[in-house]
Design a protein around this motif. Sequence first.
Motif, PDB file in Angstrom:
ATOM      1  N   LEU A 129       0.815  -1.222   0.000  1.00 24.57           N
ATOM      2  CA  LEU A 129       0.000   0.000   0.000  1.00 24.57           C
ATOM      3  C   LEU A 129       0.849   1.273   0.000  1.00 24.57           C
ATOM      4  O   LEU A 129       0.301   2.379  -0.065  1.00 24.57           O
ATOM      5  CB  LEU A 129      -0.927   0.008   1.227  1.00 24.57           C
ATOM      6  N   GLY A 130       2.147   1.098   0.100  1.00 29.06           N
ATOM      7  CA  GLY A 130       3.038   2.261   0.102  1.00 29.06           C
ATOM      8  C   GLY A 130       3.132   2.954   1.449  1.00 29.06           C
ATOM      9  O   GLY A 130       3.690   4.048   1.549  1.00 29.06           O
ATOM     10  N   LEU A 131       2.588   2.326   2.485  1.00 28.52           N
ATOM     11  CA  LEU A 131       2.562   2.967   3.802  1.00 28.52           C
ATOM     12  C   LEU A 131       3.939   3.023   4.453  1.00 28.52           C
ATOM     13  O   LEU A 131       4.272   3.998   5.119  1.00 28.52           O
ATOM     14  CB  LEU A 131       1.578   2.233   4.719  1.00 28.52           C
ATOM     15  N   THR A 132       4.722   1.964   4.243  1.00 32.50           N
ATOM     16  CA  THR A 132       6.065   1.963   4.842  1.00 32.50           C
ATOM     17  C   THR A 132       6.948   3.014   4.172  1.00 32.50           C
ATOM     18  O   THR A 132       7.709   3.712   4.839  1.00 32.50           O
ATOM     19  CB  THR A 132       6.720   0.580   4.727  1.00 32.50           C
ATOM     20  N   LEU A 134       5.908   5.759   2.709  1.00 29.64           N
ATOM     21  CA  LEU A 134       5.428   7.072   3.137  1.00 29.64           C
ATOM     22  C   LEU A 134       5.918   7.388   4.545  1.00 29.64           C
ATOM     23  O   LEU A 134       6.386   8.506   4.821  1.00 29.64           O
ATOM     24  CB  LEU A 134       3.896   7.092   3.101  1.00 29.64           C
ATOM     25  N   GLY A 135       5.818   6.402   5.418  1.00 30.94           N
ATOM     26  CA  GLY A 135       6.273   6.609   6.788  1.00 30.94           C
ATOM     27  C   GLY A 135       7.751   6.914   6.873  1.00 30.94           C
ATOM     28  O   GLY A 135       8.190   7.742   7.675  1.00 30.94           O
ATOM     29  N   ARG A 136       8.528   6.257   6.014  1.00 33.18           N
ATOM     30  CA  ARG A 136       9.965   6.512   5.996  1.00 33.18           C
ATOM     31  C   ARG A 136      10.255   7.913   5.478  1.00 33.18           C
ATOM     32  O   ARG A 136      11.093   8.633   6.028  1.00 33.18           O
ATOM     33  CB  ARG A 136      10.658   5.474   5.098  1.00 33.18           C
ATOM     34  N   SER A 137       9.572   8.325   4.399  1.00 34.95           N
ATOM     35  CA  SER A 137       9.831   9.646   3.807  1.00 34.95           C
ATOM     36  C   SER A 137       9.436  10.777   4.745  1.00 34.95           C
ATOM     37  O   SER A 137      10.034  11.860   4.710  1.00 34.95           O
ATOM     38  CB  SER A 137       9.070   9.782   2.478  1.00 34.95           C
ATOM     39  N   LEU A 138       8.441  10.528   5.602  1.00 38.83           N
ATOM     40  CA  LEU A 138       8.001  11.546   6.559  1.00 38.83           C
ATOM     41  C   LEU A 138       8.790  11.488   7.869  1.00 38.83           C
ATOM     42  O   LEU A 138       8.561  12.304   8.768  1.00 38.83           O
ATOM     43  CB  LEU A 138       6.506  11.372   6.857  1.00 38.83           C
ATOM     44  N   GLY A 139       9.681  10.525   7.968  1.00 41.39           N
ATOM     45  CA  GLY A 139      10.483  10.391   9.182  1.00 41.39           C
ATOM     46  C   GLY A 139       9.729   9.790  10.346  1.00 41.39           C
ATOM     47  O   GLY A 139      10.168   9.886  11.497  1.00 41.39           O
ATOM     48  N   LEU A 140       8.601   9.138  10.059  1.00 40.16           N
ATOM     49  CA  LEU A 140       7.785   8.541  11.123  1.00 40.16           C
ATOM     50  C   LEU A 140       8.210   7.115  11.448  1.00 40.16           C
ATOM     51  O   LEU A 140       7.877   6.598  12.515  1.00 40.16           O
ATOM     52  CB  LEU A 140       6.300   8.552  10.710  1.00 40.16           C
ATOM     53  N   PRO A 142      11.529   4.209  11.401  1.00 44.02           N
ATOM     54  CA  PRO A 142      12.993   4.148  11.440  1.00 44.02           C
ATOM     55  C   PRO A 142      13.577   3.621  10.133  1.00 44.02           C
ATOM     56  O   PRO A 142      12.969   2.763   9.475  1.00 44.02           O
ATOM     57  CB  PRO A 142      13.275   3.190  12.602  1.00 44.02           C
ATOM     58  N   PRO A 143      14.752   4.098   9.740  1.00 46.70           N
ATOM     59  CA  PRO A 143      15.378   3.640   8.487  1.00 46.70           C
ATOM     60  C   PRO A 143      15.727   2.164   8.498  1.00 46.70           C
ATOM     61  O   PRO A 143      15.860   1.548   7.444  1.00 46.70           O
ATOM     62  CB  PRO A 143      16.643   4.514   8.383  1.00 46.70           C
ATOM     63  N   ALA A 144      15.857   1.566   9.676  1.00 49.76           N
ATOM     64  CA  ALA A 144      16.204   0.145   9.770  1.00 49.76           C
ATOM     65  C   ALA A 144      15.147  -0.751   9.141  1.00 49.76           C
ATOM     66  O   ALA A 144      15.434  -1.902   8.800  1.00 49.76           O
ATOM     67  CB  ALA A 144      16.418  -0.248  11.224  1.00 49.76           C
ATOM     68  N   LEU A 145      13.927  -0.236   8.969  1.00 48.86           N
ATOM     69  CA  LEU A 145      12.870  -1.038   8.341  1.00 48.86           C
ATOM     70  C   LEU A 145      13.210  -1.382   6.894  1.00 48.86           C
ATOM     71  O   LEU A 145      12.702  -2.353   6.337  1.00 48.86           O
ATOM     72  CB  LEU A 145      11.530  -0.300   8.392  1.00 48.86           C
ATOM     73  N   ASP A 146      14.086  -0.572   6.277  1.00 51.14           N
ATOM     74  CA  ASP A 146      14.460  -0.831   4.887  1.00 51.14           C
ATOM     75  C   ASP A 146      15.343  -2.063   4.745  1.00 51.14           C
ATOM     76  O   ASP A 146      15.526  -2.580   3.641  1.00 51.14           O
ATOM     77  CB  ASP A 146      15.198   0.380   4.304  1.00 51.14           C
ATOM     78  N   PHE A 335      21.174  -5.738  16.366  1.00 52.31           N
ATOM     79  CA  PHE A 335      22.015  -4.557  16.583  1.00 52.31           C
ATOM     80  C   PHE A 335      21.698  -3.464  15.570  1.00 52.31           C
ATOM     81  O   PHE A 335      21.627  -2.280  15.911  1.00 52.31           O
ATOM     82  CB  PHE A 335      23.501  -4.938  16.490  1.00 52.31           C
ATOM     83  N   SER A 336      21.509  -3.849  14.308  1.00 53.64           N
ATOM     84  CA  SER A 336      21.248  -2.859  13.259  1.00 53.64           C
ATOM     85  C   SER A 336      19.905  -2.158  13.452  1.00 53.64           C
ATOM     86  O   SER A 336      19.695  -1.065  12.919  1.00 53.64           O
ATOM     87  CB  SER A 336      21.297  -3.523  11.881  1.00 53.64           C
ATOM     88  N   LEU A 337      19.001  -2.770  14.203  1.00 56.21           N
ATOM     89  CA  LEU A 337      17.717  -2.125  14.500  1.00 56.21           C
ATOM     90  C   LEU A 337      17.868  -1.110  15.626  1.00 56.21           C
ATOM     91  O   LEU A 337      17.289  -0.024  15.586  1.00 56.21           O
ATOM     92  CB  LEU A 337      16.674  -3.179  14.888  1.00 56.21           C
ATOM     93  N   TYR A 338      18.677  -1.470  16.637  1.00 61.25           N
ATOM     94  CA  TYR A 338      18.874  -0.587  17.790  1.00 61.25           C
ATOM     95  C   TYR A 338      19.850   0.560  17.494  1.00 61.25           C
ATOM     96  O   TYR A 338      19.695   1.670  18.010  1.00 61.25           O
ATOM     97  CB  TYR A 338      19.424  -1.385  18.982  1.00 61.25           C
ATOM     98  N   HIS A 339      20.859   0.270  16.680  1.00 61.23           N
ATOM     99  CA  HIS A 339      21.941   1.236  16.446  1.00 61.23           C
ATOM    100  C   HIS A 339      22.218   1.332  14.942  1.00 61.23           C
ATOM    101  O   HIS A 339      23.305   0.994  14.477  1.00 61.23           O
ATOM    102  CB  HIS A 339      23.202   0.818  17.206  1.00 61.23           C
ATOM    103  N   TYR A 340      21.225   1.799  14.224  1.00 59.32           N
ATOM    104  CA  TYR A 340      21.288   1.798  12.755  1.00 59.32           C
ATOM    105  C   TYR A 340      22.486   2.581  12.222  1.00 59.32           C
ATOM    106  O   TYR A 340      23.218   2.096  11.351  1.00 59.32           O
ATOM    107  CB  TYR A 340      19.992   2.367  12.186  1.00 59.32           C
ATOM    108  N   ASP A 341      22.710   3.784  12.708  1.00 63.25           N
ATOM    109  CA  ASP A 341      23.784   4.626  12.164  1.00 63.25           C
ATOM    110  C   ASP A 341      25.156   3.989  12.370  1.00 63.25           C
ATOM    111  O   ASP A 341      25.988   3.980  11.446  1.00 63.25           O
ATOM    112  CB  ASP A 341      23.744   6.020  12.796  1.00 63.25           C
ATOM    113  N   THR A 342      25.409   3.465  13.564  1.00 64.69           N
ATOM    114  CA  THR A 342      26.685   2.798  13.827  1.00 64.69           C
ATOM    115  C   THR A 342      26.821   1.561  12.955  1.00 64.69           C
ATOM    116  O   THR A 342      27.892   1.274  12.408  1.00 64.69           O
ATOM    117  CB  THR A 342      26.792   2.401  15.313  1.00 64.69           C
TER     118      THR A 342
END
Length: 403
Positions: A129-132, A134-140, A142-146, A335-342
């Motif tokens: 449905l494109g919801l994920t 949309l949620g990512r683009s709006l910052g709602l 987390p990027p780890a979902l990708d 770990f990548s879910l909790y500390h995505y940037d690192t």
Amino acid sequence: MTTELTSLKEHYLRCVRCGQCRSVCPVFEEIGNETATPRGKVFLAHMLAGGELKADAEVARKLSLCLLCQACTKECPSAVPVHKIITAARCRLAREISNPLQKLVFREIWARPSLLNISTRLFRGCQDLGLTGLGRSLGLLPPALDLAGRLPRRPARCYIREITKAEGAPKMRVGYFLGCTTNLLFPNVARSTVAVLSRLGCEVVTPRDLKCCGLPQEENGQIDAAETLEKFNFAAFQRQGVDAVVTDCASCFAALKESIAFKGMEIMDLSSLLNDLLAGREIKKSSGTTTYHDPCHLAKAQGITAAPRQLLDRTCAAFIEMPGANNCCGSGGTFSLYHYDTSMDILDKKISSIKETGAEVVATCCPSCTMQIRHGLLKNGLNISVEHPVEILAQSLGISFKA
């Protein structure tokens, strides 16, 4: 199985703070803070065990900054099992700090295949449905979902029978442990594993009632839930009377191999078994160049590095070793879910190593590593596929699957 923190006293007292662990810790390399070092975490665990440090959210955060890659354990001149100490400390914290969300995820959803399947279908529906997005683009969201990528329409369970007969005279009856991530995200890896084993003379048993291997629960402090899952899975294979158990997931393999519940059952490395079954057999080699990434749970935890490469030598026209092949990719399970940037900073080094080889395919034996590396390649706009060695072998044997 995780040991109680207090019973590891003789081990954490052996730590002389020499700092050798700093040189191999991928997390410390990115963060540069002493509390991020393995020796720093061992010291925190020591204080926690002695009651000098109160169990709170900040201590839990600091102890979560570990991939459990075991590089420090392998490097330690005092033979301190750092990963076991950190895991035991997390279990202690989980008992003393209430975390309803963590308990819901690891004790209920992840431990129950029916709930995990429902959650996956809901997530896939949101993707459709494109919801994920949309949620990512709006910052709602987390990027780890990708990291999961586009979820397949059907899990591996839909394609695999409980009993798959051997082609020709059966050589052995093999139990196949189908892990959660392989089942839900990489069904063709599972299909390749079963089809290849069958082609090479194995009767393959995939019990319908298998559950998670218990490793995610253990790494997140839910040790009693992990032990329950291990006992349940052992009983499922025991009822089937298998000669040995294999799995295409490095993390599941480590969990089964180190489980007390499975001590009476032979757990075989898949690549090693396939090499034995292929002895004296000529197979077609794939075109292109392939490189290999060592999963930490296979290389560092179990010392298995040669067998996957031997399998790739059999199936690939050109194999090239990447620099730092056994360096962690930064996934570390959750770990990548909790500390995505690192996690991404660590991953960038792995992607650079892959680029240096000029390979067209990256092979690895871990679905978590596959997700992570695939994510990094896409972020960098690199048209390089990530495949399991058993998928490459299936192609060499002329095995293919309809969608």
